[in-house]
Design an enzyme around this catalytic site. Sequence first.
Site, PDB file in Angstrom:
ATOM      1  N   THR A  92      45.550  52.027 -13.824  1.00 36.49           N
ATOM      2  CA  THR A  92      44.617  53.017 -14.382  1.00 36.49           C
ATOM      3  C   THR A  92      45.297  54.360 -14.664  1.00 36.49           C
ATOM      4  O   THR A  92      46.126  54.816 -13.891  1.00 36.49           O
ATOM      5  CB  THR A  92      43.462  53.232 -13.391  1.00 36.49           C
ATOM      6  OG1 THR A  92      42.774  51.995 -13.224  1.00 36.49           O
ATOM      7  CG2 THR A  92      42.488  54.292 -13.879  1.00 36.49           C
TER       8      THR A  92
ATOM      9  N   SER B 223      39.097  51.472 -18.454  1.00 30.68           N
ATOM     10  CA  SER B 223      38.600  50.178 -18.912  1.00 30.68           C
ATOM     11  C   SER B 223      39.457  49.605 -20.041  1.00 30.68           C
ATOM     12  O   SER B 223      39.718  48.412 -20.080  1.00 30.68           O
ATOM     13  CB  SER B 223      37.157  50.324 -19.395  1.00 30.68           C
ATOM     14  OG  SER B 223      36.311  50.640 -18.306  1.00 30.68           O
TER      15      SER B 223
ATOM     16  N   GLY C 213      45.415  53.752  -5.279  1.00 26.99           N
ATOM     17  CA  GLY C 213      45.395  53.614  -3.830  1.00 26.99           C
ATOM     18  C   GLY C 213      46.796  53.428  -3.275  1.00 26.99           C
ATOM     19  O   GLY C 213      47.607  52.708  -3.868  1.00 26.99           O
TER      20      GLY C 213
ATOM     21  N   GLY D 197      14.410  58.751   8.458  1.00 29.59           N
ATOM     22  CA  GLY D 197      15.371  59.763   8.876  1.00 29.59           C
ATOM     23  C   GLY D 197      16.485  59.189   9.741  1.00 29.59           C
ATOM     24  O   GLY D 197      17.629  59.634   9.667  1.00 29.59           O
TER      25      GLY D 197
ATOM     26  N   GLU E  60      37.995  47.994 -10.053  1.00 33.04           N
ATOM     27  CA  GLU E  60      38.305  46.600 -10.428  1.00 33.04           C
ATOM     28  C   GLU E  60      37.474  46.188 -11.649  1.00 33.04           C
ATOM     29  O   GLU E  60      37.007  45.055 -11.745  1.00 33.04           O
ATOM     30  CB  GLU E  60      38.018  45.651  -9.250  1.00 33.04           C
ATOM     31  CG  GLU E  60      39.038  45.719  -8.140  1.00 33.04           C
ATOM     32  CD  GLU E  60      40.339  45.010  -8.490  1.00 33.04           C
ATOM     33  OE1 GLU E  60      40.297  44.026  -9.236  1.00 33.04           O
ATOM     34  OE2 GLU E  60      41.391  45.475  -8.039  1.00 33.04           O
TER      35      GLU E  60
ATOM     36  N   ASP F 199      34.788  48.374 -14.564  1.00 27.63           N
ATOM     37  CA  ASP F 199      33.435  48.920 -14.624  1.00 27.63           C
ATOM     38  C   ASP F 199      32.456  47.780 -14.894  1.00 27.63           C
ATOM     39  O   ASP F 199      32.679  46.946 -15.770  1.00 27.63           O
ATOM     40  CB  ASP F 199      33.369  49.950 -15.753  1.00 27.63           C
ATOM     41  CG  ASP F 199      31.964  50.471 -15.973  1.00 27.63           C
ATOM     42  OD1 ASP F 199      31.628  51.501 -15.376  1.00 27.63           O
ATOM     43  OD2 ASP F 199      31.187  49.826 -16.720  1.00 27.63           O
TER      44      ASP F 199
END
Lengths: 681, 681
Positions: free
Chosen positions: A178, A184, A217, A440, A463, A465
Amino acid sequence: MSADTVHPSAVSPPAVPDVPAVPTGPGPSAVPGETGTDARRSPAVDVGALTALLDGRYAEVRDLVRANLDTWSGVLEDAETMDHHAFRERVKDIVLELAATGQTGMGFPEEYGGGGDIGASVAAFETLAYGDLSVLVKVGVQFGLFGGAILQLGTREHHDRYLADLVRGDLLGCFAMTETGHGSNVQALGTRATYDPATQEFVITTPDDGARKDYIGNAARHARVAVVFAQLEVGGSSEGVHAFVVPLRDEQGACLPGIRIEDDGLKMGLNGVDNGRIWFDDVRVSREALLNRFADVTPDGVYESAIESPGRRFFTMLGTLVQGRVCVGGAGINAAKVALTIAIKYGLRRRQFEASSDAPEELLLDYGLHQRRLFPLLARTYAMHFAQEVVAGQLHDVTSGLVTDEHAKRELEARAAGTKALGTWHATRTIQECREACGGAGYLAVNRFAALKADTDVFTTFEGDNHVLLQLVAKGLLTDYASEFEDMDQLGLVRFVAGLAVETVVERTRVHQLLERIKDVLPGGDDWDQEAGILDSDYQLAMFRFREEHMISGAARRLKRGMDDGMAPGEVFSRVQDHVIGAAHAHVERLVLEAFVAKVRAMPEGEEKVAMALLCDLHALSALEADRAWFLEHGRLSVARSKAITREIGSLCRRVRPLAEDLVDAFAIPPAMLRSPDLVG
Amino acid sequence: MSADTVHPSAVSPPAVPDVPAVPTGPGPSAVPGETGTDARRSPAVDVGALTALLDGRYAEVRDLVRANLDTWSGVLEDAETMDHHAFRERVKDIVLELAATGQTGMGFPEEYGGGGDIGASVAAFETLAYGDLSVLVKVGVQFGLFGGAILQLGTREHHDRYLADLVRGDLLGCFAMTETGHGSNVQALGTRATYDPATQEFVITTPDDGARKDYIGNAARHARVAVVFAQLEVGGSSEGVHAFVVPLRDEQGACLPGIRIEDDGLKMGLNGVDNGRIWFDDVRVSREALLNRFADVTPDGVYESAIESPGRRFFTMLGTLVQGRVCVGGAGINAAKVALTIAIKYGLRRRQFEASSDAPEELLLDYGLHQRRLFPLLARTYAMHFAQEVVAGQLHDVTSGLVTDEHAKRELEARAAGTKALGTWHATRTIQECREACGGAGYLAVNRFAALKADTDVFTTFEGDNHVLLQLVAKGLLTDYASEFEDMDQLGLVRFVAGLAVETVVERTRVHQLLERIKDVLPGGDDWDQEAGILDSDYQLAMFRFREEHMISGAARRLKRGMDDGMAPGEVFSRVQDHVIGAAHAHVERLVLEAFVAKVRAMPEGEEKVAMALLCDLHALSALEADRAWFLEHGRLSVARSKAITREIGSLCRRVRPLAEDLVDAFAIPPAMLRSPDLVG
C-alpha cells in the site's frame, strides 16, 4: 511465556481432509420443512458436541491456541495500560514466543520448520482472534503477509535464504504494498524498481509522497526487511508491479542508507502493531532480490515471464496472497463470537423492570426486542463460521496443490474476497450491537468491547476495502473469468459486458444454473409462494438464488444499456456501481446460506441437528426479512408471506432463547479472554 | 487559556426569539413538487448564508464557542498522548477556563453569574461537540447534570448556597443517579435515605453492591459534592426517589467518612472524564440536603408534597432534567458533522482507478456508490439539525417559563427523548460510514475518527438508553399522557391500552389528526399514488404520517389482543415491544421531516432554498427507501413508485455532488478541530 505453553508437537496430526462440500440441494424431491424438523420445540444440546462441530477437522489446533491464549491473558490489560511504544515491544515478544511454539508456522513447509498444513495455519489464526488483536495482526503481518509473499512469490533460493529464519521469528519483515496514494488500485503503485544491467541491481525509488509506502505493519519499529511492490522497469519498458526483498534496517535496528521511515503513530486500535511509512531513495538491491516465481530479469536485462498478459501476471501474483483475506474474514467472525458471548451472558444476569408485580425484574434476554437484537446476529455468526470453513478448506486444497485448475483458483479468490467482506462487516455490526446491549457497562474497557471495536474496525478496509472486494466478486460473476478478465479494469468490465448480448452474459455467468435450481422450487405463476413453507431450506435457497440471478442479469443489462445510450464508460460504471456491488453481495449471501444448509444436512439426527436447523432458519429468514423490499418489488414475496416471515422470526427467537447460553458456550472462548467480571459472572 | 479567548460579554444578546414552528402542511392546495423548484439543477449556494441558517438565533454564541475551541485545539492531541490520569487534569483545567469565560454558565440565572438563557446554553454545548468530547461531557456533568439538578430540583436556599460557586467552577460536583444494578429503571434504585427526626438528618446508605452508584462522571477524582438519588424513607414509609446534596470530599480531595469511591478505570473513550463508583455507609446529611422543590420533610419527620401521585412526582423531578437529553442529541448531531466534513473533503482529494484511459484516476466522490454512502447521511444531518433546533427551542420556552402547560412539558420530554435517540444513533452510523469511506487513512488517530467513534459511542446508551427512551415516547403516544401516565410501568401500559377500545386509543393518541392530514394528500383507492409526485413534500409528509398512525394503532391493537387472548402482561409486552418501539421511531421520524420541511418553506426564495429543498427531498426519500418494505406491505407504495424513489435518490445525489463541499463548509467547523492533515488538505 510460562512452561504451560502447549506445543503443537503434542497434537496429533489432523485426520483425513473433511472439507465440507458446497451443498447441492436435494431437488424437487426434497421434503418441505426438512430442516425444520421438530419445529415447535427448543432442543437440548450438548455444548461439547457443538464445539466439536464448530472446530471441525482442526479441533486440536484450535485447542492448542486456546491453551496458549490462556498463558498470556494479561496482554488484554497491557493493551490499555501500556503506552504504545512499550506495548509494541510486549506484542513483539509474545509473537516471538508463539513462533517458538510452532503455532504461527503451521502453513510453512516442514523443511523450514513449519507444519506443512495451510488449513491448520488458518484455524490457528482464526482462534488467535479470541485474544488480543494486535498479537493477531502482528502474526498476520510477519507470517501471513511477509512470510506468505516470500513463500508464494519467491523461489527455492529465497526460501532457503529466508524461510527458516522468519518462521522462527529471527527475521522480522513487512509487506510494503500500500502507498499513501494507492491502496485499492495497486496496479497503479508509484514506487519504481529500475534494473541497472551495469551493476546487475534494481534501483528502488519513491518518486513522490503519494508513492510512499504507508500503513505498513512492522515498518515503524521491528522489520529488518521488506517485501516491496514496485513498478518494474527494464530497458526502458515498464513491466508492471513486481515484488522485491529490500533490507530496511541493520542488526541494531538503524535504517540503512537510502531508507527513510516514519511512524504512522497512534491508531484507533491495534496499537501493538508498529505501522509506518517508508520512502526509498535510489536504494540498490541485487538481481536476486526480485521474487521471481512468475517473472525474472536476466543478468543482461531481459525480462522473462511464462505469463504473457501483464494483467494476468499481476493477478496471479496477487492470487497467491489470498490467504490473508481468508484469515481476516475468519478473525472478524471470531471477534464477533467474543462480543456475542459477553452480551448474551450479560442478558442472562441483568434484570430490568418488573415482569409482574410480585416477581423480580425481568431478565434482559427475556425481552422480545433484546432477542431480536442479538439472536439473528448469533445465527448469522454460525452461518458465517460455516461459510468460512468452506473457503478455508478451498484455500487449503488450492494452496496445497490438491486442486490446480485455474477456474477454481479464481473462484477461491472471489469467495475469499466475498467472505472477508461479509465477515468483517458482520463483526463491526455485531460488536456494536452487543456493546449497546450491555449499556454503560459495555463502555468500560474492562468489559472488552472497547478493544474489540477499536481493533476490528480496520478489518473492513484492510486486506482489501470491502466494497472494492465485492467489485472484484462482481467482475468474476459478470465475466465468468473470461480470458481478458485479469486485464480488465472497471471500464474494461463495462465495455466487455456491453459487447455481449445479455443472454450471453447470463449464460457466461452460469446464472442459468441457478435458474434451473430455482425453477424446481419456485415455479412461475401467481401461486408460486403457496408451494413451499418458509422453513423449507430449499425454498430459502431458491429465494437467495433467484435474487442473485436477477441482480446479475439486471446489472449486465444496465451496463449494456448505459453504453448503448452513449454514456461514457466511467459514467455508466458510476451509475450502476451499487447494483454491481449488490449483485456480488447477493452472490456471497447465497454461498453463506448454502454452506450452513449443507452443514445441517450432513449432521446426524439429534438435538444438535435440530438446534442448527433452528439457527439456520433464523439466519435465512432474517436475511430475507432484511431484504424483503427487494423480494416484494420483484414479485417473489407476497405481502402475506413477508409478514409471515417477520412473525416466524419472533417465534424462532423465542425458541432460541432457552439454548442461547449453550450456543455461545460452544464457541469455547477461554474465560480469561472474555474479561467482563461484572457482566459474565 | 490564551488571551485570545473570546468572552461572551463581547457578544450582543440574541435577537427576538425565532423558534421555528412545527409546520402545518399547506393542505390540498399545495403545489405538487413545491420544494423541488428548479428541480434538475444544482444550485450555487453562499456558504455564509447557509452557516447563518444553521446557526440560527444563537449565531454569536456559536461563534464564541468556535473561537474558544481554537484556543485549546492541542487537547485533541493530548487526548491520545497523555495517560488518562494526566488527561483528566488537563480536561478539568480546560473546563475551569471555559467557566471563567462564562460560556458554560449561560443557562444559569444572572444573579449567580449565569447568562439567563437556556437556549444559548444548549447552543454553546452543541458547538462544543466540534472539539474534544471529554471536555464536552465534563462540562455536561458539571453544569448540566450537577448544576441542573441543584437549579431545577433545589430551592432558593440551595441556589444561594451552591450556584455561584458551581457556575464559576469553584465547586465541582457529580450527579449520582445510576447504580450498577439500575440504569434505566431508576424508580427502583437501591440507595436509601432514611430520615432521623432525632438529629433532623438523612442517613444515606448503599445496601448492597448492586446499589453502588456507578459510571458517575466527576466522581473518581474531582467532585467535592454529589447530588444523590435515593429512596426516601420517612417514619417507616417509602416515599420514592428523591435527590440529596451529599458532600464527598474535603478541600484536599480526601473522601469524607462513610464515603467509598472506586475508579471506573479506562473506558472506550471520554477518558478525560473521571467516572467512578460510590458507596455510602450511613452517611448523615442535614435536613436541608434534600432538594426540596417538589417535596419536603418537616423537622419532626412529616413528608409533604404538592404532588400527590408518587409516579407523577418522580416524573416531574426527572422532567426538569430534560436539558441533558437535548444537549446529548445535539452533540451527537454535531459530531456527525465533523465526520462528514472530513470524509467529504477526502472524497474530493483522493483519486482511485481511471475514469477513462487518458484521464487521471477518478475522485472518490464521483463514484455513485460513494455518493450513495455519504450524501443521504449528509441530508439526514441537516434534517436532524433542524429537528434539534425545534426541541432546543421548546426546551428554552418551557424551562424559561414561556410555556407552562403540563401537556407541553410531556411533549417536550417525549420529543427530547426521541430526538436524542435518533440523533445519537445517527452519529454512530455516520461516523462509522465516514471512517470506512476514508479507508486505512481513517484508522489513524491523527485523522480524528478514532476519538470521534470512541467518544460518541456511549451517547446511544447514556442519558437514557435509546431503546428505553423510545419506549417512553411510545407510552406517551399510546396514552396521550393520561392522568395515570406517570404511574404506569410497562405492564401498566399494557393493561391501560387493553382496557380501552382501539378506537379510543386512536382518538386519545391524536393520530386521528394525522389521519385528517393524510387524507387530503393520499386519497383512498388504487390510484392514490398517482396523485402526488415523490418530490412533493406534502406527499412525503403524508407517507410519514400514515406510517406513524398505522403503527400506533397496530401496536395498540396487538397489546389489546394479547391481553384478550389471556397472555400475561409481561409476555404481551415482550412480544409487542419491537412494534411499540417502531411506532415511536416512526413518530420521531415524522417530527424530524416536519422540522426540515418547515425550515425550507420558511426560507426566502433563492439558491439556498433550492439547496435545502434538494437535501430535504434526499432525506425524505432516503428514509422512505430504507423502510419501503413496510410501505409496500401496507399498500402505500406501488412497486413502480418504490423503484422510482430509488432512482430519484441516485439523481438527487448527483445533484448534491457539486455543492457537497459547500454543504459541509457551512457547518463552519474550526479547521484545527478537523485535524486530518493528509485528508482535508
